[in-house]
Scaffold this active site. Structure first.
Site, short mmCIF file in Angstrom:
data_model
loop_
_atom_site.label_atom_id
_atom_site.label_comp_id
_atom_site.label_asym_id
_atom_site.label_seq_id
_atom_site.Cartn_x
_atom_site.Cartn_y
_atom_site.Cartn_z
N HIS A 140 -5.71 0.42 11.01
CA HIS A 140 -6.86 -0.44 11.38
C HIS A 140 -7.46 -0.21 12.56
O HIS A 140 -7.84 -1.23 13.26
CB HIS A 140 -6.80 -1.79 10.77
N HIS B 156 -12.13 -0.84 5.97
CA HIS B 156 -10.73 -0.81 5.92
C HIS B 156 -10.03 -0.45 7.15
O HIS B 156 -9.32 -1.08 8.05
CB HIS B 156 -10.15 -0.50 4.58
N GLU C 278 1.09 -1.18 0.09
CA GLU C 278 0.01 -0.06 -0.12
C GLU C 278 0.85 1.24 -0.13
O GLU C 278 0.43 2.33 0.49
CB GLU C 278 -0.96 0.00 1.24
N HIS D 44 -1.25 4.75 7.89
CA HIS D 44 -2.23 4.09 7.78
C HIS D 44 -2.63 3.12 8.66
O HIS D 44 -1.77 2.27 8.95
CB HIS D 44 -2.26 3.54 6.44
#
Lengths: 240, 240, 240, 240
Positions: B97, B165, B76, B95
């Protein structure tokens, strides 16, 4: 208590409240100066988890530092000095953003104690909204007018929520302030998890009064204090 | 900041975000190269909890690794390079989760800050749905088109949720990105626990702006950083 | 994998799942024998947190122990042998009572993945009720008929909930079973916290398929495994 | 069990219940004297986390201490003595304020077991309200009349909730009391998180009975005990 003992206890209170998640990197606790009721003691601007004896400074009740020793200071000193001015009975104050109580600080719900351990928070805990009197700000209590407004709102209660921000809790001793700060959050969490189970049975006013007297007695306070002091990594206070 | 100092800080950011549960074994953080605005720094494909200085590689803004040293890379990368391209002001990206914010990423609810510590997330956090433009995929942002789409959706905000996500958070420094990532999750958890207590009183737009300025000032950032660096097991940064 | 390596990995799986709260003192994990598809490996009756290499015993697919070495055995062996019989593709099985997923096991709600990390649980996770076929029992799966019933109910899925009891999760490898067991619980917790925020946007069938393929690829599995092995107190597997 | 062994086990029970969050600084556990059914053993007034062998004192069933050794005593001794008097089958008692079960103690909801691990709590757990008979008090059970009222309310059940206060749990052995106390809280938490998922499918009366017999058998009790004793920092009991 003499000055040295008050400072030691205040450092322990910082560490306990950090260890128990009442304080994260922000928030602060203070104690009235034991030999000068016109002053209070509080750390320089530092996270509670790392506060040491050397970080504790002295402040006047109008929130001026006596000797900063070059340290950066908490901007929200007025929470402390203004409450000590308005409440001669108060010997210790905690300002915290404990996550568990924030749901009550972001809604119009009024918190009441439903469990006996939370009785020291008093019959009702109301939410002070800085915006009502001061409009749009960064929400911090940074002037004596703001501090006085909060102190007036608190009145003779032991805790107030602060809208979008957190809470302030007072006590007649450092351990009492620690105890009440901790169970304020526990009460909030219990109430939140009770919402879906049906109407909540709060303590009656008389139960609040009688239970608070018990919880703030040496029988309960010393038991809690020994346990929490050890959990925070300090040596045991003398057992009784 | 020079390159070495940026790499050291990026390693610390990895560990802090793992220690605080913002990153589990997945997710990643990056920093713009301090001496070359056309490059960014990020770990090889490895869990944040175990990232070391030797794992940090250099990438171009079109997400090509400069020298992989034979390591496997995060798929990613486009999240990072495409945002650095679109946002010259951004110096660090996370980034993640984080479980606590996922409820907002799997419903159509729009997140807004209700507590002052969360003001750096901005007035509203919207949810980007990869399916809108790219149909059924494995949900990862693996091409520059996907990265550009996310960067466009993010616009000039500091955070966006990603449907089914997680989230992406940006900052003008590594500590700012860490701070905002952490309180994005806390805000989500507070909002979720507030649902049953009545209508939520969000911060006003002006409160968001003024509070964010305060939270991202050195006064707040350095206090948080000292605390979190120590919690993550690193030696104390120089106290001020 | 040879026998010794499978036993070592199975011990690590026990410890990881205990460390992550998927297994408390109860529940168990097994692996198919790497050199004899008609047998499986599982601990004697012992809590996962304390299982060692010496506790691992060998069982036939009709759930007879090959050599008990005098140890007490898990009563629910039929969960394992009956699924290995019905599913030649399955190489590892976890039976757990993870608290976070139990709400789905005590209601008629059907669990579906809403987050990409949970895609390996498959499109839907249904709840098997032992009472439907066997009436009132102590709820344990202690006979081969019960095991066969559960295996039939599971079909070709990777997970099933067990009413009033817990769940069973299968994988094509030990790490895959560990991964899916962990994110089954996370998915449940995210869904529960999403209920009050509005309709949940589940992954589409195609998203589930594509995301599961990614999550079960070496890219994701090895990243998770390195992290979790270290968290459980074992030395790092060779990094790639 | 002889006296020394009972005292050792009682100390371990204190530590396990503190380590698992069933007891905070308050609450207490006792065991009937193994050689004199007219007496029970319990710590002096001290937090469970720090109780040692030297803190255990002996009490008569009318809650008089045999030899206080100058220590301060728990005010709620009547919970223990009055239940031992009314229930010759009871060998151990826990009085706790575990946060997870308090929502059931502050509403009129009746708790029933929905998971098999909680079957030892019995078909239904009702809430005793001290106010019904004694009016406004500090909520503590400090007289033998109060203790008798609670014992009568408990009847032949294994647990009762106490309104605005906590719970009492009894067992036929110390490990059984520990086990039931722990899963009473887990059951409460599972039920609370199930509320939004649809009607809860409780265990049937026969399932409760059969499952409780299994959970309280040596097969389950010894597995739990080995794990929890180790978690609480004590050496392993002899494995079987």
């Amino acid at each position: 208590m003499n000055l040295q003992s008050t400072i030691d206890t205040l450092v322990i209170a910082n560490r306990i409240l950090a260890q128990k998640g009442v304080l994260d990197s922000f928030g602060h606790v203070s104690a009235r100066h034991p030999e000068n009721t016109g002053r209070y003691l509080m750390s320089r601007a530092r996270s509670a988890r790392v506060v040491t004896r050397e970080d504790i400074l002295e402040y006047s009740l109008d929130n001026q530092v006596i000797d900063s020793r070059g340290f950066r200071l908490f901007g929200e000193r007025p929470i402390h000095g203004c409450i000590y001015s308005a409440r001669p009975d108060v010997m210790a104050i905690c300002h915290n953003h404990a996550y568990g109580l924030l749901p009550f600080a972001v809604t119009k719900a009024i918190m009441r104690p439903a469990i006996h351990m939370a009785s020291p928070i008093g019959e009702e805990v109301h939410t002070w909204d800085i915006r009502d009197q001061f409009g749009d700000t960064n929400l911090l209590v940074t002037t004596n007018e703001m501090g006085d407004s909060l102190a007036t709102f608190l009145g003779n209660r032991s805790a107030a929520l602060m809208r979008g921000h957190g809470s302030v809790v007072v006590g007649k001793s450092i351990p009492e302030m620690v105890f009440t700060s901790y169970y304020l959050q526990i009460n909030a969490e219990v109430l939140i998890h009770s919402q879906s189970l049906g109407p909540i049975q709060y303590l009656s006013p008389q139960q609040v009064k009688l239970s608070a007297a018990l919880n703030l007695s040496p029988l309960a306070q010393e038991r809690m204090w020994e346990d929490w002091v050890l959990q925070a990594g300090f040596p045991s206070p003398a057992a009784k």
